[in-house]
Design a protein around this motif. Sequence first.
Motif, short mmCIF file in Angstrom:
data_model
loop_
_atom_site.label_atom_id
_atom_site.label_comp_id
_atom_site.label_asym_id
_atom_site.label_seq_id
_atom_site.Cartn_x
_atom_site.Cartn_y
_atom_site.Cartn_z
N ALA A 68 -11.49 -7.71 -4.12
CA ALA A 68 -11.18 -6.82 -5.25
C ALA A 68 -9.73 -6.36 -5.19
O ALA A 68 -9.04 -6.33 -6.21
CB ALA A 68 -12.12 -5.61 -5.25
N SER A 69 -9.26 -6.01 -3.98
CA SER A 69 -7.87 -5.55 -3.83
C SER A 69 -7.51 -5.51 -2.36
O SER A 69 -8.38 -5.50 -1.48
CB SER A 69 -7.68 -4.16 -4.44
OG SER A 69 -8.43 -3.19 -3.70
N TYR A 70 -6.20 -5.49 -2.09
CA TYR A 70 -5.73 -5.22 -0.74
C TYR A 70 -4.45 -4.39 -0.85
O TYR A 70 -3.67 -4.52 -1.80
CB TYR A 70 -5.52 -6.49 0.08
CG TYR A 70 -4.55 -7.49 -0.49
CD1 TYR A 70 -3.17 -7.38 -0.28
CD2 TYR A 70 -5.01 -8.59 -1.22
CE1 TYR A 70 -2.28 -8.31 -0.78
CE2 TYR A 70 -4.13 -9.52 -1.73
CZ TYR A 70 -2.77 -9.38 -1.50
OH TYR A 70 -1.88 -10.30 -2.00
N THR A 71 -4.28 -3.49 0.14
CA THR A 71 -3.13 -2.59 0.15
C THR A 71 -2.38 -2.76 1.46
O THR A 71 -2.97 -2.67 2.54
CB THR A 71 -3.59 -1.12 0.01
OG1 THR A 71 -4.33 -0.98 -1.22
CG2 THR A 71 -2.39 -0.18 -0.02
N PHE A 72 -1.07 -2.97 1.35
CA PHE A 72 -0.22 -3.12 2.53
C PHE A 72 1.14 -2.52 2.24
O PHE A 72 1.73 -2.75 1.18
CB PHE A 72 -0.07 -4.60 2.91
CG PHE A 72 0.72 -4.82 4.16
CD1 PHE A 72 0.17 -4.50 5.40
CD2 PHE A 72 2.02 -5.32 4.12
CE1 PHE A 72 0.90 -4.69 6.56
CE2 PHE A 72 2.75 -5.50 5.27
CZ PHE A 72 2.19 -5.19 6.51
N THR A 94 1.67 -0.78 -1.10
CA THR A 94 1.55 -1.56 -2.33
C THR A 94 0.15 -2.15 -2.44
O THR A 94 -0.31 -2.82 -1.51
CB THR A 94 2.59 -2.69 -2.38
OG1 THR A 94 3.90 -2.13 -2.33
CG2 THR A 94 2.44 -3.51 -3.66
N THR A 95 -0.50 -1.90 -3.57
CA THR A 95 -1.85 -2.41 -3.79
C THR A 95 -1.81 -3.61 -4.71
O THR A 95 -1.20 -3.56 -5.79
CB THR A 95 -2.75 -1.32 -4.40
OG1 THR A 95 -2.87 -0.23 -3.48
CG2 THR A 95 -4.15 -1.88 -4.68
N THR A 96 -2.45 -4.68 -4.29
CA THR A 96 -2.59 -5.89 -5.12
C THR A 96 -4.04 -5.96 -5.58
O THR A 96 -4.96 -6.00 -4.77
CB THR A 96 -2.23 -7.15 -4.32
OG1 THR A 96 -0.87 -7.06 -3.89
CG2 THR A 96 -2.39 -8.40 -5.18
N THR A 97 -4.23 -5.97 -6.89
CA THR A 97 -5.58 -5.99 -7.46
C THR A 97 -5.93 -7.40 -7.90
O THR A 97 -5.16 -8.04 -8.63
CB THR A 97 -5.68 -5.03 -8.65
OG1 THR A 97 -5.35 -3.70 -8.22
CG2 THR A 97 -7.09 -5.03 -9.22
N LEU A 98 -7.08 -7.89 -7.46
CA LEU A 98 -7.57 -9.21 -7.86
C LEU A 98 -8.82 -9.00 -8.71
O LEU A 98 -8.70 -8.59 -9.84
CB LEU A 98 -7.83 -10.05 -6.61
CG LEU A 98 -6.60 -10.26 -5.71
CD1 LEU A 98 -6.97 -11.03 -4.45
CD2 LEU A 98 -5.49 -10.98 -6.44
N GLY A 99 -10.00 -9.30 -8.18
CA GLY A 99 -11.22 -8.91 -8.87
C GLY A 99 -12.02 -10.02 -9.51
O GLY A 99 -13.14 -9.78 -9.97
#
Length: 222
Positions: free
Chosen positions: A76-80, A83-88
Amino acid sequence: DTLTINGEKVAVDSLTTGSVYSFVATEDMTIEATTVVNRYHAAAEITGEGTVTEAIVNCNEDHTYTINAEDGWHIASYTFNGTTTTLGSNADVYAQVYVNNMMTDTTITVVFERNAFRLITTVERGMGSWNVDTIDLHYGDSYDFIATADTDNGWHIDRIIVGDSITMYTGNTSSVTYTINPVVADTILRAYFAINQYTLTASVSGEGTGTINPVGDSTVID
């Protein structure tokens, strides 16, 4: 890491870059300092079902976080680094995040979610209905779909088709429950209804003469 003077290890609480250690020199002395490379933890916090590669990494080395969703789940998402990258999408089952020249502990936060699917019912022939037209469910769910014929107008269930599966029904079946367990994909359920038919048998008995037309069995529609 350690400090040795004239072959004897000196007890110190900690030594880091720039540490100062004082002593009185009374003779020629040999001083040796042993150093080790700093190591950092590339950690992961996970919600849901999936895996993320963690590691202990030497200072200035690189690390690759490899993210894999379990069957029936997606990223669904990853944060590093804030910065959060949203997929889903259900197709988002794999990702990589590159960390160059590690100089501190790092943590990646990954959220996995169950795949979502849409299940649709249709009436392909005749008169009848389902208990639901369209419903959104998740991987692993279970649901009872109920097909009901319009018996007031003389209809019954002939067959239910789901994908490549065909279920035939005999007699004037008025209602059936079709259970999908577990839900694993988008699905269309098709219902076919047929009009009721009955057999009437005619015969003549007793004395005298008479006729019935037609004689024998006749099929009539409700």
